[in-house]
Design a protein around this motif. Structure first.
Motif, PDB file in Angstrom:
ATOM      1  N   SER A  40       0.876  -1.180   0.000  1.00 23.06           N
ATOM      2  CA  SER A  40       0.000   0.000   0.000  1.00 23.06           C
ATOM      3  C   SER A  40       0.911   1.227   0.000  1.00 23.06           C
ATOM      4  O   SER A  40       2.112   1.124   0.292  1.00 23.06           O
ATOM      5  N   THR A  41       0.351   2.367  -0.312  1.00 20.35           N
ATOM      6  CA  THR A  41       1.179   3.570  -0.416  1.00 20.35           C
ATOM      7  C   THR A  41       1.870   3.862   0.917  1.00 20.35           C
ATOM      8  O   THR A  41       3.055   4.166   0.967  1.00 20.35           O
ATOM      9  N   SER A  42       1.131   3.696   2.016  1.00 19.99           N
ATOM     10  CA  SER A  42       1.752   4.060   3.305  1.00 19.99           C
ATOM     11  C   SER A  42       2.749   3.016   3.792  1.00 19.99           C
ATOM     12  O   SER A  42       3.583   3.312   4.645  1.00 19.99           O
ATOM     13  N   ALA A  43       2.698   1.797   3.233  1.00 19.81           N
ATOM     14  CA  ALA A  43       3.693   0.791   3.618  1.00 19.81           C
ATOM     15  C   ALA A  43       5.102   1.252   3.225  1.00 19.81           C
ATOM     16  O   ALA A  43       6.092   0.865   3.842  1.00 19.81           O
ATOM     17  N   LEU A  44       5.180   2.119   2.185  1.00 22.44           N
ATOM     18  CA  LEU A  44       6.487   2.599   1.706  1.00 22.44           C
ATOM     19  C   LEU A  44       7.220   3.398   2.782  1.00 22.44           C
ATOM     20  O   LEU A  44       8.437   3.536   2.736  1.00 22.44           O
ATOM     21  N   ASP A  45       6.459   3.921   3.766  1.00 27.05           N
ATOM     22  CA  ASP A  45       7.104   4.664   4.860  1.00 27.05           C
ATOM     23  C   ASP A  45       7.785   3.729   5.850  1.00 27.05           C
ATOM     24  O   ASP A  45       8.547   4.169   6.707  1.00 27.05           O
ATOM     25  N   PHE A  46       7.461   2.438   5.782  1.00 25.88           N
ATOM     26  CA  PHE A  46       7.951   1.512   6.805  1.00 25.88           C
ATOM     27  C   PHE A  46       9.035   0.550   6.298  1.00 25.88           C
ATOM     28  O   PHE A  46       9.864   0.100   7.054  1.00 25.88           O
ATOM     29  N   ILE A  47       8.975   0.201   5.013  1.00 24.62           N
ATOM     30  CA  ILE A  47       9.969  -0.735   4.466  1.00 24.62           C
ATOM     31  C   ILE A  47      10.116  -0.442   2.974  1.00 24.62           C
ATOM     32  O   ILE A  47       9.146  -0.019   2.324  1.00 24.62           O
ATOM     33  N   THR A  48      11.312  -0.667   2.429  1.00 24.18           N
ATOM     34  CA  THR A  48      11.501  -0.283   1.021  1.00 24.18           C
ATOM     35  C   THR A  48      11.155  -1.440   0.082  1.00 24.18           C
ATOM     36  O   THR A  48      11.379  -2.619   0.423  1.00 24.18           O
ATOM     37  N   PRO A  49      10.638  -1.091  -1.111  1.00 25.59           N
ATOM     38  CA  PRO A  49      10.376  -2.121  -2.124  1.00 25.59           C
ATOM     39  C   PRO A  49      11.645  -2.903  -2.464  1.00 25.59           C
ATOM     40  O   PRO A  49      11.591  -4.096  -2.754  1.00 25.59           O
ATOM     41  N   LEU A  50      12.811  -2.223  -2.402  1.00 19.71           N
ATOM     42  CA  LEU A  50      14.073  -2.884  -2.742  1.00 19.71           C
ATOM     43  C   LEU A  50      14.322  -4.095  -1.836  1.00 19.71           C
ATOM     44  O   LEU A  50      14.688  -5.176  -2.303  1.00 19.71           O
ATOM     45  N   THR A  51      14.099  -3.908  -0.534  1.00 19.63           N
ATOM     46  CA  THR A  51      14.295  -5.022   0.410  1.00 19.63           C
ATOM     47  C   THR A  51      13.387  -6.185   0.031  1.00 19.63           C
ATOM     48  O   THR A  51      13.818  -7.338  -0.071  1.00 19.63           O
ATOM     49  N   LEU A  52      12.113  -5.858  -0.196  1.00 21.91           N
ATOM     50  CA  LEU A  52      11.138  -6.930  -0.442  1.00 21.91           C
ATOM     51  C   LEU A  52      11.326  -7.572  -1.813  1.00 21.91           C
ATOM     52  O   LEU A  52      11.122  -8.780  -1.967  1.00 21.91           O
ATOM     53  N   SER A  53      11.730  -6.775  -2.800  1.00 25.06           N
ATOM     54  CA  SER A  53      11.912  -7.384  -4.132  1.00 25.06           C
ATOM     55  C   SER A  53      13.157  -8.266  -4.132  1.00 25.06           C
ATOM     56  O   SER A  53      13.199  -9.300  -4.787  1.00 25.06           O
ATOM     57  N   LEU A  55      14.228 -10.024  -1.605  1.00 26.92           N
ATOM     58  CA  LEU A  55      13.891 -11.280  -0.918  1.00 26.92           C
ATOM     59  C   LEU A  55      12.887 -12.125  -1.708  1.00 26.92           C
ATOM     60  O   LEU A  55      12.936 -13.348  -1.680  1.00 26.92           O
ATOM     61  N   SER A  56      11.967 -11.456  -2.418  1.00 28.80           N
ATOM     62  CA  SER A  56      10.951 -12.225  -3.153  1.00 28.80           C
ATOM     63  C   SER A  56      11.425 -12.605  -4.553  1.00 28.80           C
ATOM     64  O   SER A  56      10.792 -13.413  -5.230  1.00 28.80           O
ATOM     65  N   LYS A  57      12.531 -11.980  -4.973  1.00 24.73           N
ATOM     66  CA  LYS A  57      13.121 -12.222  -6.306  1.00 24.73           C
ATOM     67  C   LYS A  57      12.154 -11.827  -7.418  1.00 24.73           C
ATOM     68  O   LYS A  57      12.154 -12.407  -8.496  1.00 24.73           O
ATOM     69  N   ARG A  58      11.292 -10.873  -7.149  1.00 24.81           N
ATOM     70  CA  ARG A  58      10.345 -10.377  -8.155  1.00 24.81           C
ATOM     71  C   ARG A  58      10.205  -8.875  -7.942  1.00 24.81           C
ATOM     72  O   ARG A  58      10.434  -8.393  -6.818  1.00 24.81           O
ATOM     73  N   PRO A  59       9.759  -8.147  -8.968  1.00 25.28           N
ATOM     74  CA  PRO A  59       9.498  -6.723  -8.738  1.00 25.28           C
ATOM     75  C   PRO A  59       8.354  -6.555  -7.729  1.00 25.28           C
ATOM     76  O   PRO A  59       7.462  -7.407  -7.655  1.00 25.28           O
ATOM     77  N   VAL A  60       8.424  -5.504  -6.970  1.00 28.40           N
ATOM     78  CA  VAL A  60       7.352  -5.220  -5.996  1.00 28.40           C
ATOM     79  C   VAL A  60       6.460  -4.137  -6.591  1.00 28.40           C
ATOM     80  O   VAL A  60       6.958  -3.151  -7.138  1.00 28.40           O
ATOM     81  N   TYR A  61       5.148  -4.309  -6.500  1.00 27.13           N
ATOM     82  CA  TYR A  61       4.217  -3.320  -7.065  1.00 27.13           C
ATOM     83  C   TYR A  61       3.596  -2.476  -5.957  1.00 27.13           C
ATOM     84  O   TYR A  61       3.244  -2.999  -4.893  1.00 27.13           O
ATOM     85  N   HIS A  62       3.471  -1.168  -6.250  1.00 26.41           N
ATOM     86  CA  HIS A  62       2.800  -0.326  -5.258  1.00 26.41           C
ATOM     87  C   HIS A  62       1.995   0.800  -5.910  1.00 26.41           C
ATOM     88  O   HIS A  62       1.429   1.626  -5.243  1.00 26.41           O
ATOM     89  N   GLN A  63       2.001   0.823  -7.237  1.00 26.72           N
ATOM     90  CA  GLN A  63       1.171   1.835  -7.901  1.00 26.72           C
ATOM     91  C   GLN A  63       0.560   1.241  -9.169  1.00 26.72           C
ATOM     92  O   GLN A  63       1.040   0.231  -9.691  1.00 26.72           O
ATOM     93  N   PHE A  64      -0.519   1.881  -9.616  1.00 24.61           N
ATOM     94  CA  PHE A  64      -1.218   1.352 -10.790  1.00 24.61           C
ATOM     95  C   PHE A  64      -0.343   1.390 -12.039  1.00 24.61           C
ATOM     96  O   PHE A  64      -0.389   0.500 -12.863  1.00 24.61           O
TER      97      PHE A  64
END
Ligand code: PMT
Length: 404
Positions: A40-53, A55-64
């Motif tokens: 979600s948009t506000s999740a970006l304040d707590f953890i970065t997409p880079l960390t999650l992508s 670990l998940s080995k995939r791009p992380v989506y957060h916008q349309f």
């Protein structure tokens, strides 16, 4: 069982517990799952997409929109791709949106498009989690068929201590694995559960009762429902949030009312679980008016209540399976085994008041299971939901309709 090949959308919303989604992602990937993260948009304040992508080995989506090319992240396709839509942590804000069909970011849009099962792991501060609006929204999302991974108790980011912590990632993975393996072993079976306390009136304003919250019985009811059973609940007065619409639900107050309601449906049941803490005695007479304060001491004459399990145990059909509970404070095993025989139970679940974290009110329990065939099983201290599935596994092993 691993999660090899399972496609999981992991939704991350704005909560301090978002740091745990990194560990959760690792665990899911390690189990072989394909994990697509949507923030979600506000999740970006707590953890970065880079960390999650990473670990998940995939791009992380957060916008349309994917990028400046204008290409969009198709939430409908994402919703159809997944075998499971898991949101951990789920903030109060995202919960409110899910409950009310609000669709203002990619995560909420994908939730509305998802056709797969949904699991939600809330994380909030103590008072937020208890707020009536949050309780109502939790009930609403569960009434949509979403599975709640109930928050755990402990220290919270605010410094307060209580219920609201996101379920630990290891526990979430256990629940996800159980979800994928759970078979409809109780399909076509009718199961009656008595749960909660009973209230025995002294006068119009006072009563005798006990500390049962109904949580253990509800954990069993929920799991039975998930495994395909038609669940009949006869509940004493409880104050936990439940979605009664999933069950055949009967509210009662006294032991006699609990007996009357149970006796009527008992003959058509395949399994009966007596999880209620029934008052053994009630006032011999109920005063019609509030008893006035007069002497320094007063006596209330009590009479024995009907023993529901014993009475129905004597009427048990050969194909019916009866499961009792025993709550003891001393000589636990001996008392439990005596009740197993006396009440004609097939199995009894002993919880001891001496074990920390076991028995009344809490979210955890620690039990010993004794069967009429002499088998004994001991659990560790676990969530009541985990204890419930252990009990159901033992019921399946004893039943004639399934081989667990
Ligand atoms: O509701 P929670 O807060 O989650 O707590 C769960 C629990 C501790 C209440 C539950 O796990 C439990 O142990 N329930 C049974 C408590 C109890 O009444 O135990 P007992 O040893 O007194 O009774 C033995 C059995 O006979 C029980 O299955 C009870 O439901 C049944 N009984 C007892 C008396 C009576 N008059 N009628 C009955 O049917």
């Amino acid at each position: 069982m691993s999660l090899q090949g399972k496609r999981i959308i992991l939704g991350v919303s704005g909560s301090i517990a978002a740091y745990k989604s990194a560990h959760l992602t690792r665990l899911l990937v390690k189990e072989g799952a394909e994990v697509q993260i949507i923030m979600s948009t506000s999740a970006l304040d707590f953890i970065t997409p880079l960390t999650l992508s990473t670990l998940s080995k995939r791009p992380v989506y957060h916008q349309f929109q994917k990028d400046e090319t204008g290409e969009w992240n198709n939430h409908v396709e994402l919703g159809l791709w997944a075998d499971l839509f898991l949101v951990a942590p789920m903030s109060a804000n995202t919960l409110g949106k899910f409950a009310n069909g609000i669709c203002d970011n990619l995560l909420t849009a994908t939730y509305l498009s998802a056709r797969c099962p949904v699991m939600l792991a809330p994380a909030m501060d103590l008072d937020m989690y208890q707020h009536p609006s949050v309780r109502k929204n939790l009930e609403t999302v569960q009434s949509f068929g979403n599975h709640l991974l109930d928050a755990e108790s402990g220290e919270l980011a605010s410094g307060l201590s209580g219920k609201g912590r996101m379920m630990e990632p290891e526990h979430i993975v256990e629940q996800v694995k159980r979800f994928f393996t759970s078979k409809l072993d109780f399909q076509g079976k009718k199961v009656l559960i008595t749960l909660g306390p009973t209230q025995e009136a002294i006068d119009p304003v006072r009563y005798i009762s006990n500390h049962s919250s109904g949580k253990m019985g509800m954990a069993l009811a929920e799991q039975l429902k998930e495994q395909g059973a038609e669940v009949y609940v006869v509940a004493g007065p409880i104050h936990i949030s439940v979605d009664k619409s999933k069950f055949h639900w009967l509210d009662v107050m006294s032991a006699q009312e609990m007996f009357d309601a149970s006796a009527e449906i008992h003959p058509k049941m395949d399994v009966v679980i007596f999880a209620a803490a029934v008052a053994d005695y009630g006032p011999a007479e109920v005063a019609p008016e509030k008893i006035k304060k007069s002497e320094d001491t007063m006596q209330i004459r009590l009479k024995k209540n009907i023993d529901i399990a014993l009475t129905l145990g004597n009427q048990k059909h050969p194909n019916q399976l009866h499961v009792g509970f025993a709550l003891e404070t001393e000589n636990e095993s001996a008392h439990a085994k005596a009740k197993l025989a006396k009440k004609n139970f097939d199995m009894i679940v002993l919880n001891s008041m001496k074990e920390k974290g076991a028995g009344f009110r809490g979210d955890t329990n620690k039990v010993h299971i004794f069967t009429k065939n002499g088998k004994q099983v001991e659990s560790s201290l676990m969530q009541k939901s985990e204890i419930a599935s252990m009990i159901l596994d033992e019921i399946k092993k004893m039943s004639s309709w399934t081989e667990a």
